[in-house]
Scaffold this motif. Structure first.
Motif, PDB file in Angstrom:
ATOM      1  N   UNK A   1       7.646  22.877  -7.151  1.00  0.00           N
ATOM      2  CA  UNK A   1       6.360  23.496  -6.883  1.00  0.00           C
ATOM      3  C   UNK A   1       5.350  23.116  -7.963  1.00  0.00           C
ATOM      4  N   UNK A   2       4.198  22.628  -7.521  1.00  0.00           N
ATOM      5  CA  UNK A   2       3.149  22.263  -8.460  1.00  0.00           C
ATOM      6  C   UNK A   2       3.427  21.006  -9.262  1.00  0.00           C
ATOM      7  N   UNK A   3       4.495  20.297  -8.947  1.00  0.00           N
ATOM      8  CA  UNK A   3       4.818  19.068  -9.683  1.00  0.00           C
ATOM      9  C   UNK A   3       3.835  17.963  -9.341  1.00  0.00           C
ATOM     10  N   UNK A   4       3.633  17.055 -10.301  1.00  0.00           N
ATOM     11  CA  UNK A   4       2.752  15.910 -10.072  1.00  0.00           C
ATOM     12  C   UNK A   4       3.601  14.681  -9.814  1.00  0.00           C
ATOM     13  N   UNK A   5       3.647  14.286  -8.545  1.00  0.00           N
ATOM     14  CA  UNK A   5       4.446  13.132  -8.116  1.00  0.00           C
ATOM     15  C   UNK A   5       3.542  12.021  -7.588  1.00  0.00           C
ATOM     16  N   UNK A   6       2.304  12.018  -8.028  1.00  0.00           N
ATOM     17  CA  UNK A   6       1.380  10.996  -7.541  1.00  0.00           C
ATOM     18  C   UNK A   6       1.875   9.607  -7.940  1.00  0.00           C
ATOM     19  N   UNK A   7       1.878   8.724  -6.954  1.00  0.00           N
ATOM     20  CA  UNK A   7       2.320   7.356  -7.196  1.00  0.00           C
ATOM     21  C   UNK A   7       3.807   7.213  -7.436  1.00  0.00           C
ATOM     22  N   UNK A   8       4.572   8.282  -7.225  1.00  0.00           N
ATOM     23  CA  UNK A   8       6.024   8.217  -7.442  1.00  0.00           C
ATOM     24  C   UNK A   8       6.712   7.482  -6.302  1.00  0.00           C
TER      25      UNK A   8
END
Length: 265
Positions: free
Chosen positions: A78-85
């Motif tokens: 929750x609320x994690x930043x996985x942009x571009x992952x």
């Protein structure tokens, strides 16, 4: 009671140890510890194939991380930043990704069945062939997302933004798209039979083409966009009814169901 290993400040130096302890916990070893990596700095980390089932990654920074084929079922993100992952073929069944940022992420072939993606940001993400059946995507931002050939049967997409999304060949049977924005979305070959589209925003051209995809759908209060203009629900209903009646498609447009051609013999 199992112990929980808190994420240290220098996660990179201890990551392998955390993963090993988590694996022991998964195997029922009393010496094992649940990986508690909430708010951990894991940008660009190589977690390809990692076993993180049930791990706590709430609020973690996973920008550009390699999570291809990782096991993240029931994980807390929750609320994690996985942009571009990179999450190709990852197992995210029943994972909590509410409010997570997955913009530009590669999720091709990932299994997100029954995952919680409420309010998640998936702008321009690649979800080609992903499994999202039963997933919760209400209020999610899926603008410009590639969902071609994705399985979204029974998914909750209420109030989701699917503007300009690629839904070619996607399966949306029984999905909840109540109040969703589908303007500019490519629905070629998609199937929305029995879907709930009450109050959704849809381009007239999308409804006109491949009309049979709407079989059994609930199209009450739909807001049609035609010639660059938004039509009221009152204006939209007779247009929709006419289109479906001409093709013999059964769907709910007003309080009265548009009958289909009858049973096939």
């Amino acid at each position: 009671m199992s112990k929980s290993l808190k994420a240290p400040l220098n996660v990179a130096a201890n990551l392998q140890s955390i993963l090993e302890k988590h694996k022991e916990w998964l195997e029922g070893n009393p010496e094992g510890e649940i990986a508690a990596l909430s708010f951990a700095a894991l940008s660009g980390a190589d977690l390809c194939g990692a076993e993180l089932i049930g791990a706590n990654l709430d609020g973690a920074n996973l920008i550009g991380a390699n999570l291809n084929e990782a096991y993240l079922g029931e994980a807390a993100l929750s609320g994690a930043n996985l942009s571009g992952a990179y999450l190709g073929d990852a197992d995210l069944r029943f994972a909590d990704l509410s409010g997570a940022n997955l913009g530009d992420a590669d999720l091709r072939g990932a299994d997100l069945s029954s995952a919680n993606l409420r309010g998640a940001k998936l702008i321009n993400a690649n979800l080609i062939g992903a499994y999202l059946s039963g997933a919760a995507l209400s209020d999610a931002n899926l603008r410009d997302t590639d969902l071609s050939d994705a399985d979204l049967r029974g998914a909750d997409l209420s109030s989701a933004n699917l503007g300009d999304a690629d839904l070619r060949g996607a399966g949306l049977r029984g999905a909840n798209l109540r109040g969703a924005n589908l303007r500019g979305a490519n629905l070629d070959g998609a199937y929305l039979g029995d879907a709930n589209l009450i109050g959704a925003a849809i381009d007239y051209i999308s409804l006109k083409e491949e009309t049979d995809k709407w079989e059994g759908a609930d199209l009450r209060e739909v807001e049609l966009y035609k010639d660059g203009r938004a039509l009221s629900a009152k204006e939209s209903a007779p247009l929709i009814a006419q289109l479906l009646r001409e093709k013999g498609i059964s769907a709910l447009v007003s309080q009265t169901e548009i009958p289909g051609p009858g049973p096939r013999i």
